[in-house]
Scaffold this motif. Structure first.
Motif, PDB file in Angstrom:
ATOM      1  N   GLU A 150       3.646   0.318   9.698  1.00  0.00           N
ATOM      2  CA  GLU A 150       4.653   0.944  10.540  1.00  0.00           C
ATOM      3  C   GLU A 150       4.415   0.695  12.031  1.00  0.00           C
ATOM      4  OE1 GLU A 150       7.561   2.940   9.461  1.00  0.00           O
ATOM      5  OE2 GLU A 150       6.952   1.480   7.957  1.00  0.00           O
ATOM      6  N   ILE A 151       3.236   0.202  12.383  1.00  0.00           N
ATOM      7  CA  ILE A 151       2.946  -0.061  13.795  1.00  0.00           C
ATOM      8  C   ILE A 151       3.767  -1.231  14.313  1.00  0.00           C
ATOM      9  CG2 ILE A 151       1.140  -0.827  15.405  1.00  0.00           C
ATOM     10  CD1 ILE A 151      -0.868   0.742  13.738  1.00  0.00           C
ATOM     11  N   ASP A 152       3.909  -2.262  13.486  1.00  0.00           N
ATOM     12  CA  ASP A 152       4.626  -3.464  13.924  1.00  0.00           C
ATOM     13  C   ASP A 152       5.247  -4.137  12.703  1.00  0.00           C
ATOM     14  OD1 ASP A 152       5.036  -6.378  14.710  1.00  0.00           O
ATOM     15  OD2 ASP A 152       4.363  -5.552  16.627  1.00  0.00           O
ATOM     16  N   GLY A 153       6.545  -4.389  12.759  1.00  0.00           N
ATOM     17  CA  GLY A 153       7.255  -4.969  11.626  1.00  0.00           C
ATOM     18  C   GLY A 153       6.807  -6.365  11.260  1.00  0.00           C
ATOM     19  N   ARG A 154       6.175  -7.074  12.200  1.00  0.00           N
ATOM     20  CA  ARG A 154       5.713  -8.432  11.894  1.00  0.00           C
ATOM     21  C   ARG A 154       4.572  -8.440  10.896  1.00  0.00           C
ATOM     22  NH1 ARG A 154       4.888 -10.147  18.082  1.00  0.00           N
ATOM     23  NH2 ARG A 154       4.158  -7.985  18.048  1.00  0.00           N
ATOM     24  N   PHE A 155       3.880  -7.303  10.765  1.00  0.00           N
ATOM     25  CA  PHE A 155       2.744  -7.236   9.842  1.00  0.00           C
ATOM     26  C   PHE A 155       3.202  -7.471   8.404  1.00  0.00           C
ATOM     27  CE2 PHE A 155       0.095  -4.549   6.995  1.00  0.00           C
ATOM     28  CZ  PHE A 155      -1.088  -5.276   7.095  1.00  0.00           C
ATOM     29  N   ARG A 156       4.237  -6.759   7.983  1.00  0.00           N
ATOM     30  CA  ARG A 156       4.726  -6.931   6.617  1.00  0.00           C
ATOM     31  C   ARG A 156       5.207  -8.360   6.390  1.00  0.00           C
ATOM     32  NH1 ARG A 156      10.442  -5.248   4.073  1.00  0.00           N
ATOM     33  NH2 ARG A 156       9.920  -5.483   1.872  1.00  0.00           N
ATOM     34  N   ASP A 157       5.952  -8.914   7.331  1.00  0.00           N
ATOM     35  CA  ASP A 157       6.434 -10.284   7.186  1.00  0.00           C
ATOM     36  C   ASP A 157       5.275 -11.265   7.044  1.00  0.00           C
ATOM     37  OD1 ASP A 157       8.994  -9.338   7.399  1.00  0.00           O
ATOM     38  OD2 ASP A 157       9.289  -9.966   9.475  1.00  0.00           O
ATOM     39  N   MET A 158       4.248 -11.093   7.848  1.00  0.00           N
ATOM     40  CA  MET A 158       3.101 -11.991   7.792  1.00  0.00           C
ATOM     41  C   MET A 158       2.370 -11.877   6.463  1.00  0.00           C
ATOM     42  SD  MET A 158       2.141 -14.228  10.151  1.00  0.00           S
ATOM     43  CE  MET A 158       0.350 -14.247  10.097  1.00  0.00           C
ATOM     44  N   VAL A 159       2.218 -10.674   5.962  1.00  0.00           N
ATOM     45  CA  VAL A 159       1.527 -10.501   4.681  1.00  0.00           C
ATOM     46  C   VAL A 159       2.287 -11.211   3.563  1.00  0.00           C
ATOM     47  CG1 VAL A 159       0.844  -8.829   2.919  1.00  0.00           C
ATOM     48  CG2 VAL A 159       0.336  -8.378   5.316  1.00  0.00           C
ATOM     49  N   LEU A 160       3.606 -11.038   3.518  1.00  0.00           N
ATOM     50  CA  LEU A 160       4.408 -11.707   2.490  1.00  0.00           C
ATOM     51  C   LEU A 160       4.299 -13.219   2.609  1.00  0.00           C
ATOM     52  CD1 LEU A 160       7.670  -9.533   2.533  1.00  0.00           C
ATOM     53  CD2 LEU A 160       5.871  -9.534   0.800  1.00  0.00           C
ATOM     54  N   LEU A 161       4.366 -13.736   3.823  1.00  0.00           N
ATOM     55  CA  LEU A 161       4.295 -15.185   4.033  1.00  0.00           C
ATOM     56  C   LEU A 161       2.912 -15.737   3.698  1.00  0.00           C
ATOM     57  CD1 LEU A 161       6.281 -15.360   7.395  1.00  0.00           C
ATOM     58  CD2 LEU A 161       7.035 -16.289   5.181  1.00  0.00           C
ATOM     59  N   VAL A 162       1.875 -15.027   4.098  1.00  0.00           N
ATOM     60  CA  VAL A 162       0.507 -15.493   3.837  1.00  0.00           C
ATOM     61  C   VAL A 162       0.206 -15.489   2.345  1.00  0.00           C
ATOM     62  CG1 VAL A 162      -1.935 -14.876   4.105  1.00  0.00           C
ATOM     63  CG2 VAL A 162      -0.445 -14.948   6.102  1.00  0.00           C
ATOM     64  N   LYS A 163       0.647 -14.467   1.637  1.00  0.00           N
ATOM     65  CA  LYS A 163       0.428 -14.430   0.192  1.00  0.00           C
ATOM     66  C   LYS A 163       1.125 -15.601  -0.496  1.00  0.00           C
ATOM     67  CE  LYS A 163      -0.189  -9.429  -0.552  1.00  0.00           C
ATOM     68  NZ  LYS A 163       0.421  -8.238  -1.199  1.00  0.00           N
ATOM     69  N   GLU A 164       2.369 -15.873  -0.114  1.00  0.00           N
ATOM     70  CA  GLU A 164       3.105 -16.975  -0.730  1.00  0.00           C
ATOM     71  C   GLU A 164       2.451 -18.311  -0.390  1.00  0.00           C
ATOM     72  OE1 GLU A 164       5.819 -19.121  -2.909  1.00  0.00           O
ATOM     73  OE2 GLU A 164       5.444 -16.956  -2.923  1.00  0.00           O
TER      74      GLU A 164
END
Length: 460
Positions: A150-164
């Motif tokens: 919740e601190i920064d929306g880019r965190f979730r995007d990065m996690v999804l991209l890095v996992k893929e």
């Protein structure tokens, strides 16, 4: 076209495929509802509750991601640990109830794992589920990761991209000596802590204790104390306007992520990754990390000094470092087709581009080093799926319980803790329909696939 602009466009195209839709979210709630019904059908299990955790709760799951579930027998009581034998017996009872009720397939009971796991698939979108008993640690870690996101929306995007990307590079399988998904998530946390300016604080500033040590006494009291501490600290960090703001684009963050960890083989000989302090730490100076029997140290910030990457072998770490380096080079110099081939798995590539099977296989043959063939067990989407009309399931007591204890985690209104939000309010954004996972066979694993069941042995 500018390299970063092209890469940003590509990353956003990938995210449109990876992010779950409202139907994906509702389907998981229906699965939880079905399992609760199976549990309640057994006299000896009545009173137990079905609690989700893992990426579904932390909101870091992809549309075809697995669902991690804990069957809780201690809700509202003192925190206690069941013995392994008792957990095995309970899972055996649960498995028989699920078979009798129907709606499930591909049962694999794994009593030999240090944390007994029942792996099963639901007929709803063929979603794979890992079921454990009394996994409070996993639930709390998931909620804290949600709070951090919740601190920064880019965190979730990065996690999804890095996992893929990690799956595309065949480096997300600890059974073969590479990273588990929890370790990859912590790498993203660490990257956001060490970029300039920092996006995330050291996690000791979010929760200053050791979470697993603090789960004692009455469960509701322990959960509330931990969650309120985290929410208050997150609020304080977000309201601090004195520090410089990091305005890096997703492409800039992704490339700098690859560059930062491209020399892991050399760097991790003497340095460990510590999200708790947000710094590289000298291994010989940290007595809790000794003896150094591991290849790389990524400390679990919620369960210190456990190593979330202890399954990584030296041979795989060398190959992983090369994958970081090669991917960074390709993203900065190649065309969009080559970039996409580096970042995603074959069937994800097809969903992003709409490429025919023939065209894709031709591209695959041209770049074999960047395309790891999908195994029959890969959780990838089918291209011929026709989405059903979404149907909102009934919301029962079990579905609301995560929010009853920590309502602020769902709407993140720390300034008004009594807000009565529910877990169901954490809906994903609506976006175009997509395919569901293949009806693949589950493999036997020695540990849970969630990354939350036990220290250091996470595999999804």
């Amino acid at each position: 076209m500018n390299t970063h602009v092209m890469l940003d466009n590509t990353l956003n195209q990938i995210l449109r495929v990876l992010k779950p839709s409202l139907e994906d979210w509702e389907t998981r709630l229906r699965i939880l509802h079905d399992l609760q019904g199976a549990v309640e059908s057994v006299e000896g299990l009545r009173g137990a509750t079905v609690e989700p955790f893992g990426s579904f709760v932390s909101n870091l799951y992809a549309c075809w991601g697995d669902l991690d579930i804990s069957i809780e027998f201690s809700k509202g009581s003192y925190i206690s640990e069941y013995g392994k034998k008792h957990k095995e017996q309970l899972l055996g009872v649960v498995m028989r109830a699920m078979r009798q009720r129907g709606g499930w397939k591909s049962f694999k009971f794994i009593p030999t794992a240090r944390v007994p796991i029942l792996k099963v698939e639901s007929y709803l979108q063929n979603i794979s589920c890992d079921i454990s008993i009394n996994n409070l640690k996993g639930q709390m870690k998931s909620k804290l990761l949600f709070c951090i996101g919740e601190i920064d929306g880019r965190f979730r995007d990065m996690v999804l991209l890095v996992k893929e990307w990690a799956k595309a590079q065949n480096m997300n399988n600890p059974r073969l000596g590479s990273f588990n998904s929890y370790a990859l998530t912590l790498l993203v946390v660490f990257h956001f802590q060490t970029c300039t300016p920092a996006i995330l604080p050291p996690l000791k500033d979010i929760y200053p204790g050791n979470l697993t040590d603090d789960l004692q006494g009455l469960r509701a009291d322990a959960e509330k104390r931990i969650e309120e501490t985290c929410v208050d600290n997150v609020t304080r960090f977000k309201s601090d306007k004195f520090g410089a703001e990091n305005r890096s684009s997703l492409s800039q963050l992704f490339i700098s992520f690859l560059e930062k960890f491209s020399d892991l083989v050399l760097k991790t000989r003497k340095l460990g990754i510590c999200p708790y302090t947000g710094q590289w730490e000298d291994i010989p100076s940290n007595m809790t990390w000794l003896p150094q029997t591991y290849t790389i140290m990524i400390e679990d910030p919620f369960d210190q000094p456990e190593n979330s990457s202890r399954a990584v072998s030296m041979g795989e770490l060398t190959r992983i470092s090369e994958a970081f380096k090669m991917s960074s080079h390709i993203l900065m110099s190649a065309n969009q087709s080559d970039i996409l081939a580096t970042l995603v798995r074959p069937l994800t590539y097809r969903l992003v581009t709409g490429t025919s099977h023939y065209q894709f296989e031709h591209h695959h043959a041209a770049y074999p080093q960047r395309f790891m063939t999908e195994s029959p067990h890969s959780r990838t989407p089918r291209g011929n799926y026709v989405p059903r009309q979404p149907r909102r399931p009934q919301v029962h007591k079990w579905a609301q319980k995560p929010s009853q204890v920590q309502p602020q985690f769902q709407k993140m209104k720390p300034e008004n803790h009594p807000v009565k939000s529910t877990f169901q309010e954490m809906k994903p954004e609506n976006h175009p329909n997509r395919s569901t996972p293949d009806n693949s066979t589950l493999e036997t694993s020695q540990d849970c696939a969630c990354g939350m069941c036990m220290p250091g042995e996470y595999i999804q």
